[in-house]
Design an enzyme around this catalytic site. Sequence first.
Site, PDB file in Angstrom:
ATOM      1  CG  ASP A   1       7.200   7.785  -7.193  1.00 27.43           C
ATOM      2  OD1 ASP A   1       7.116   6.538  -7.197  1.00 27.43           O
ATOM      3  OD2 ASP A   1       6.411   8.508  -6.558  1.00 27.43           O
ATOM      4  CB  SER A   2       3.816   6.429  -9.901  1.00 27.36           C
ATOM      5  OG  SER A   2       3.716   6.453  -8.493  1.00 27.36           O
TER       6      SER A   2
ATOM      7  N   GLY B   1       0.539   1.265  -8.850  1.00 31.54           N
ATOM      8  CA  GLY B   1       0.465   0.072  -8.003  1.00 31.54           C
ATOM      9  C   GLY B   1      -0.433  -1.044  -8.474  1.00 31.54           C
TER      10      GLY B   1
ATOM     11  CB  CYS C   1       8.407   4.067  -8.308  1.00 29.56           C
ATOM     12  SG  CYS C   1       6.804   3.262  -8.535  1.00 29.56           S
TER      13      CYS C   1
ATOM     14  CD  GLU D   1      -1.236  10.442  -3.945  1.00 34.61           C
ATOM     15  OE1 GLU D   1      -2.200  10.658  -4.676  1.00 34.61           O
ATOM     16  OE2 GLU D   1      -0.072  10.269  -4.364  1.00 34.61           O
TER      17      GLU D   1
ATOM     18  CB  CYS E   1       4.541   1.620  -1.146  1.00 38.63           C
ATOM     19  SG  CYS E   1       3.634   2.928  -2.016  1.00 38.63           S
TER      20      CYS E   1
ATOM     21  CG  HIS F   1       2.503   7.339  -1.402  1.00 40.27           C
ATOM     22  ND1 HIS F   1       2.922   7.047  -2.677  1.00 40.27           N
ATOM     23  CD2 HIS F   1       1.721   8.447  -1.513  1.00 40.27           C
ATOM     24  CE1 HIS F   1       2.410   7.944  -3.516  1.00 40.27           C
ATOM     25  NE2 HIS F   1       1.687   8.799  -2.838  1.00 40.27           N
TER      26      HIS F   1
END
Lengths: 276, 276
Positions: free
Chosen positions: B18-19, B51, B81, B160, B193, B195
């Site tokens: 993932d990023s 993104g 991701c 985050e 996504c 997240h």
Amino acid sequence: MEMKNSEDIRNLPVGVFDSGVGGLTVAREIFRNLPNEKIIYFGDTARVPYGNKTKETIIRYSKQIANFLLSQGVKAIVVACNTASALALNELKDSIDVPVIGVVEPGARAAAAATKNGRIGVIGTEGTISSGLYSEFIRKIRPDCQIFGQPCPLFVSLVEEGMIDDEVTITMIHRYLDHMIENDDIDTLILGCTHYPLLRTVIAREIGDAVTLVNPAYETANALKALLEHKDLSNDTSFDLSDHSFFVSDGALKFQQFASSVLELDIQNTKLKILE
Amino acid sequence: MEMKNSEDIRNLPVGVFDSGVGGLTVAREIFRNLPNEKIIYFGDTARVPYGNKTKETIIRYSKQIANFLLSQGVKAIVVACNTASALALNELKDSIDVPVIGVVEPGARAAAAATKNGRIGVIGTEGTISSGLYSEFIRKIRPDCQIFGQPCPLFVSLVEEGMIDDEVTITMIHRYLDHMIENDDIDTLILGCTHYPLLRTVIAREIGDAVTLVNPAYETANALKALLEHKDLSNDTSFDLSDHSFFVSDGALKFQQFASSVLELDIQNTKLKILE
């Protein structure tokens, strides 16, 4: 012969770099205050943002960019990014041969001159605030000052989304800043991230005019002017926007659009340069 | 002899990348659903987020990471991701020899199965939404479906920052989603996504239970299980968290802290691996 060499050096461009578009607020002040200087801008849009990455990584990225700018024949480098200025400036100064200035020292100097009660707030990324570098520079000039730091990690995203005068941004301004105004009694606030000057009008309106806002971008252009004069590196040719060069590590078109819409800078022909 | 080789391959780990930290929501589902698989995770925290970067850059980064995972001897790769799955999956499949799966196709399949009225919303990054890949996969299965895409660029920063059940996040949920509920009449929403599953409870509460939320992380773990069984690559040894390996390109400690606080995954000994 020496005279000629020196003249040649004066004609060289100034390198300016940032993690992305934010440093254009510094470039804009250089265009205004030093119209005789040609700049080469680099925005590291492939690796943006820098604000929450480690010192080691920021140093590595900054050195790669400085080497690219040197390869383009710059006579000086402006680190137009608060995080890179706070975390990598000393390492850059040690490793390259042209003069290098960052945005932190000019911003700190202006804040030390502006405060009346000696109570200064600094807002910036996690990296900038935790470095403590603004405090360090301010206390060198005025050891009596008290400095209050506050990371504002959401501001960069809000600016990049164009959410300037927006209820969400206003909520975050109060959440990040109210305690500095109400409890810490600051009379001066440093906008310690190159994106933040774009929120200047809204921040000023929300926190009131008892607090002086310091924009390091503006102070840095003045410091660059003084540096070039001191080193006999000032140029005397007039330039306009199309003479400057812009490089990004990703998304040249998006960079131009942001420059045009947010900063009202009509930048054409931004070139892609991958650094690794 | 062939049997032995085949057994050896089954013992190899699965690469997951993932990023940054978001892909841990996929890793977590793999731990739950495939306890006999050992994983090697890579989070590209030095270049996060993906993104809003270009397809060319995401392909370049994804190939670098896949090559690193191959050098660690993985038997399959999960692109955990959404942005990389949407922009780079075909290029990865063409360039490497082990099976590769992304999160988009499993998510699309689950949404196509879940919708009753054929009206599906997809939220994700700019890159994921503008790729149109969720729509493409859904329409392959159910050409009658109408798909409504909405980039939610602020959600990653909000997660985050740990701003999960927060008035700002709730404001943004309504700003991004209300028109899909009220005007587009969706009955299914893909959290496109990695997240976003961390906002699942708040999103569900705010938009009400008439909309089914699809979490591609969960579906991807199921797809990985099916893929490994189909290719006779399933392992039969049981592992626990300390057997897995975690690599990041920056900030190992911060990665572990996020994993521990947000995902309740106690990850030790995350290693730094710089990719360039």
